[in-house]
Each structure stands twice: as structure tokens, then as C-alpha cells.
Design a protein around this motif. Sequence first.
Motif, mmCIF file in Angstrom:
data_model
loop_
_atom_site.group_PDB
_atom_site.id
_atom_site.type_symbol
_atom_site.label_atom_id
_atom_site.label_comp_id
_atom_site.label_asym_id
_atom_site.label_seq_id
_atom_site.Cartn_x
_atom_site.Cartn_y
_atom_site.Cartn_z
ATOM 1 N N ASP A 197 18.531 27.943 7.967
ATOM 2 C CA ASP A 197 16.988 27.341 8.439
ATOM 3 C C ASP A 197 17.344 26.319 8.268
ATOM 4 O O ASP A 197 15.851 26.045 7.445
ATOM 5 C CB ASP A 197 16.531 28.562 8.189
ATOM 6 N N ILE A 198 17.844 24.817 8.616
ATOM 7 C CA ILE A 198 18.063 23.324 7.538
ATOM 8 C C ILE A 198 16.170 23.429 8.237
ATOM 9 O O ILE A 198 15.620 22.610 6.904
ATOM 10 C CB ILE A 198 18.684 22.414 8.187
ATOM 11 N N VAL A 199 15.732 23.902 8.929
ATOM 12 C CA VAL A 199 14.017 23.231 9.670
ATOM 13 C C VAL A 199 13.092 23.969 8.959
ATOM 14 O O VAL A 199 12.418 23.026 8.947
ATOM 15 C CB VAL A 199 13.906 22.775 10.807
ATOM 16 N N GLN A 200 13.038 24.506 8.380
ATOM 17 C CA GLN A 200 11.654 25.471 8.180
ATOM 18 C C GLN A 200 11.440 25.845 6.865
ATOM 19 O O GLN A 200 11.253 26.132 5.833
ATOM 20 C CB GLN A 200 11.725 26.889 8.889
ATOM 21 N N TYR A 201 13.504 25.795 6.449
ATOM 22 C CA TYR A 201 13.153 26.256 4.448
ATOM 23 C C TYR A 201 12.905 25.156 3.429
ATOM 24 O O TYR A 201 13.447 24.280 4.293
ATOM 25 C CB TYR A 201 14.918 26.696 4.778
ATOM 26 N N ARG A 202 12.879 26.067 2.983
ATOM 27 C CA ARG A 202 11.884 24.804 2.025
ATOM 28 C C ARG A 202 13.077 25.300 0.837
ATOM 29 O O ARG A 202 12.498 25.687 -0.631
ATOM 30 C CB ARG A 202 10.619 25.478 1.823
ATOM 31 N N PRO A 203 13.958 24.109 0.692
ATOM 32 C CA PRO A 203 14.196 23.786 -0.977
ATOM 33 C C PRO A 203 13.832 24.209 -2.175
ATOM 34 O O PRO A 203 12.920 22.918 -1.943
ATOM 35 C CB PRO A 203 15.477 22.846 -0.109
ATOM 36 N N GLY A 204 14.274 24.829 -3.387
ATOM 37 C CA GLY A 204 13.468 24.454 -4.491
ATOM 38 C C GLY A 204 12.270 24.802 -4.188
ATOM 39 O O GLY A 204 11.460 24.854 -5.251
ATOM 40 N N GLY A 205 11.318 25.302 -3.637
ATOM 41 C CA GLY A 205 10.093 25.473 -2.984
ATOM 42 C C GLY A 205 9.613 24.532 -2.761
ATOM 43 O O GLY A 205 8.449 24.221 -3.235
ATOM 44 N N GLY A 206 9.911 23.205 -1.901
ATOM 45 C CA GLY A 206 9.087 22.313 -2.289
ATOM 46 C C GLY A 206 8.681 22.333 -0.576
ATOM 47 O O GLY A 206 7.668 22.859 -0.259
ATOM 48 N N ILE A 243 0.547 -1.205 0.070
ATOM 49 C CA ILE A 243 0.274 -0.105 0.498
ATOM 50 C C ILE A 243 0.804 0.925 -0.746
ATOM 51 O O ILE A 243 1.084 1.354 0.693
ATOM 52 C CB ILE A 243 -1.215 -0.283 0.617
ATOM 53 N N PRO A 244 1.481 2.452 -1.088
ATOM 54 C CA PRO A 244 1.935 3.076 -0.877
ATOM 55 C C PRO A 244 0.731 4.407 -0.715
ATOM 56 O O PRO A 244 0.582 4.075 -0.201
ATOM 57 C CB PRO A 244 2.155 3.480 -2.381
ATOM 58 N N ASP A 245 2.344 5.108 0.248
ATOM 59 C CA ASP A 245 1.627 5.318 0.653
ATOM 60 C C ASP A 245 2.552 7.245 1.164
ATOM 61 O O ASP A 245 3.969 7.311 1.463
ATOM 62 C CB ASP A 245 1.818 5.633 3.165
ATOM 63 N N ALA A 246 1.975 8.454 1.029
ATOM 64 C CA ALA A 246 2.790 9.483 0.529
ATOM 65 C C ALA A 246 3.222 10.309 1.334
ATOM 66 O O ALA A 246 4.299 11.066 1.566
ATOM 67 C CB ALA A 246 2.074 10.645 -0.211
ATOM 68 N N ARG A 247 3.158 9.615 2.560
ATOM 69 C CA ARG A 247 3.288 10.462 4.244
ATOM 70 C C ARG A 247 4.909 10.047 4.369
ATOM 71 O O ARG A 247 5.570 11.008 5.097
ATOM 72 C CB ARG A 247 2.534 9.925 4.873
ATOM 73 N N LEU A 248 5.178 8.736 3.239
ATOM 74 C CA LEU A 248 6.375 7.919 3.575
ATOM 75 C C LEU A 248 7.833 8.891 2.220
ATOM 76 O O LEU A 248 8.449 8.683 2.436
ATOM 77 C CB LEU A 248 6.454 6.483 3.990
ATOM 78 N N ALA A 249 7.554 9.452 1.922
ATOM 79 C CA ALA A 249 8.128 9.844 0.613
ATOM 80 C C ALA A 249 9.587 10.379 1.169
ATOM 81 O O ALA A 249 9.151 11.439 2.358
ATOM 82 C CB ALA A 249 7.256 11.155 -0.564
ATOM 83 N N GLU A 250 10.656 10.705 0.580
ATOM 84 C CA GLU A 250 11.136 11.446 0.572
ATOM 85 C C GLU A 250 10.983 12.754 0.927
ATOM 86 O O GLU A 250 9.934 13.356 -0.112
ATOM 87 C CB GLU A 250 12.905 10.644 0.185
ATOM 88 N N LEU A 251 11.954 14.294 0.937
ATOM 89 C CA LEU A 251 12.063 15.509 1.347
ATOM 90 C C LEU A 251 11.637 15.804 -0.251
ATOM 91 O O LEU A 251 12.055 15.312 -1.232
ATOM 92 C CB LEU A 251 13.424 16.046 1.484
ATOM 93 N N HIS A 252 11.019 16.486 -0.429
ATOM 94 C CA HIS A 252 10.241 17.534 -1.742
ATOM 95 C C HIS A 252 11.057 18.369 -2.073
ATOM 96 O O HIS A 252 10.575 19.901 -1.649
ATOM 97 C CB HIS A 252 8.488 17.240 -1.682
ATOM 98 N N PHE A 253 11.851 18.129 -3.281
ATOM 99 C CA PHE A 253 13.364 19.119 -3.565
ATOM 100 C C PHE A 253 12.715 20.426 -3.658
ATOM 101 O O PHE A 253 13.370 20.950 -4.902
ATOM 102 C CB PHE A 253 14.252 18.369 -3.238
ATOM 103 N N GLY A 254 11.588 20.536 -4.499
ATOM 104 C CA GLY A 254 10.934 21.402 -5.110
ATOM 105 C C GLY A 254 11.773 21.644 -6.835
ATOM 106 O O GLY A 254 12.054 20.323 -6.990
ATOM 107 N N HIS A 255 11.892 22.272 -6.954
ATOM 108 C CA HIS A 255 13.044 22.402 -8.616
ATOM 109 C C HIS A 255 13.679 22.318 -8.157
ATOM 110 O O HIS A 255 14.373 22.016 -9.374
ATOM 111 C CB HIS A 255 12.864 23.991 -8.889
ATOM 112 N N TRP A 256 14.144 22.318 -7.094
ATOM 113 C CA TRP A 256 16.057 20.934 -6.956
ATOM 114 C C TRP A 256 16.025 20.022 -7.422
ATOM 115 O O TRP A 256 17.363 19.304 -7.642
ATOM 116 C CB TRP A 256 16.393 21.349 -5.525
ATOM 117 N N GLU A 257 14.691 19.360 -7.227
ATOM 118 C CA GLU A 257 14.446 17.880 -7.544
ATOM 119 C C GLU A 257 14.986 17.787 -9.035
ATOM 120 O O GLU A 257 15.165 17.946 -9.945
ATOM 121 C CB GLU A 257 13.068 17.485 -7.999
ATOM 122 N N LEU A 258 16.848 16.829 -8.778
ATOM 123 C CA LEU A 258 17.399 16.606 -9.824
ATOM 124 C C LEU A 258 18.261 16.970 -10.514
ATOM 125 O O LEU A 258 18.385 16.711 -11.670
ATOM 126 C CB LEU A 258 16.244 15.303 -11.387
#
Length: 121
Positions: free
Chosen positions: A43-52, A11-26
Motif C-alpha cells: 500500500d505505497i500510497v497510504q502506508y506510513r513508512p517508519g511511522g512517518g 524562504i524555506p517551506d516545509a511543504r516541499l520537504a521529502e517524504l518523512h520516513f519516521g524511524h526509517w530515516e537515515l
Amino acid sequence: MAAALDLAPAIPDARLAELHFGHWELRRWDDIARDEIDAWATDIVQYRPGGGESVLQMAQRVAAFYQHWHTQQQDAIVICHAGTIRLLQACQRGLAPAAMALEAAQQAHHIAYGSTLLLQT
């Protein structure tokens, strides 16, 4: 294989996906602007890398999965990235999402590729 082992289907569960890196992906690290990487390091806890999503947002969704799994009291085989595993381990120790995120962001992991870890509810 699952039937032979008397396992429920995956059963796939999106809650277990790796961090979404936005436009940094790939993208290669060298292709990401240095000031963006520095902003994340600041600010590694709050910052959204790549807008992810932020590490805190990831910790919140992993904690939601863990809480659901914990209340179900069922065994599960979870296949996921090391970042998710580290957050699940923090859940098991009773940390709140903000503390989970901070710990995951500050400590290098020692989870070998393809390793197996046992978490108990």
C-alpha cells in the motif's frame, strides 16, 4: 548572490520537504524489517513508512504549496528532492493529491541529480 541577481531571499517551506520516513530515516534498507518494507510495497500510497508520513500526505502538502504558488502568480526557484519535483509536475498537470501519490509511487523517475526543470503556473 541573490542581491546581485536581484532575487528575493530564500524562504524555506516545509511543504516541499521529502517524504518523512519516521524511524526509517537515515537507516540502511538492510536494517529495516522485511515485513515493514513489504507492507509499504503493498500500500505505497497510504502506508506510513517508519511511522512517518504516507505518500498521500506528502502529495497533499505539496499540492497545498503548488496551489499557494499558483494563486500568487510569481516566479520562484524551488530547490527540492526528486519526489517533491514529481509531485509538483503532477500538480501542474491538474492531478488531485490521491492521483499524484499513486502516479509518483508507481512510476520510476527520470530526474537526474542536480537537474533543472521548468514548471509554469
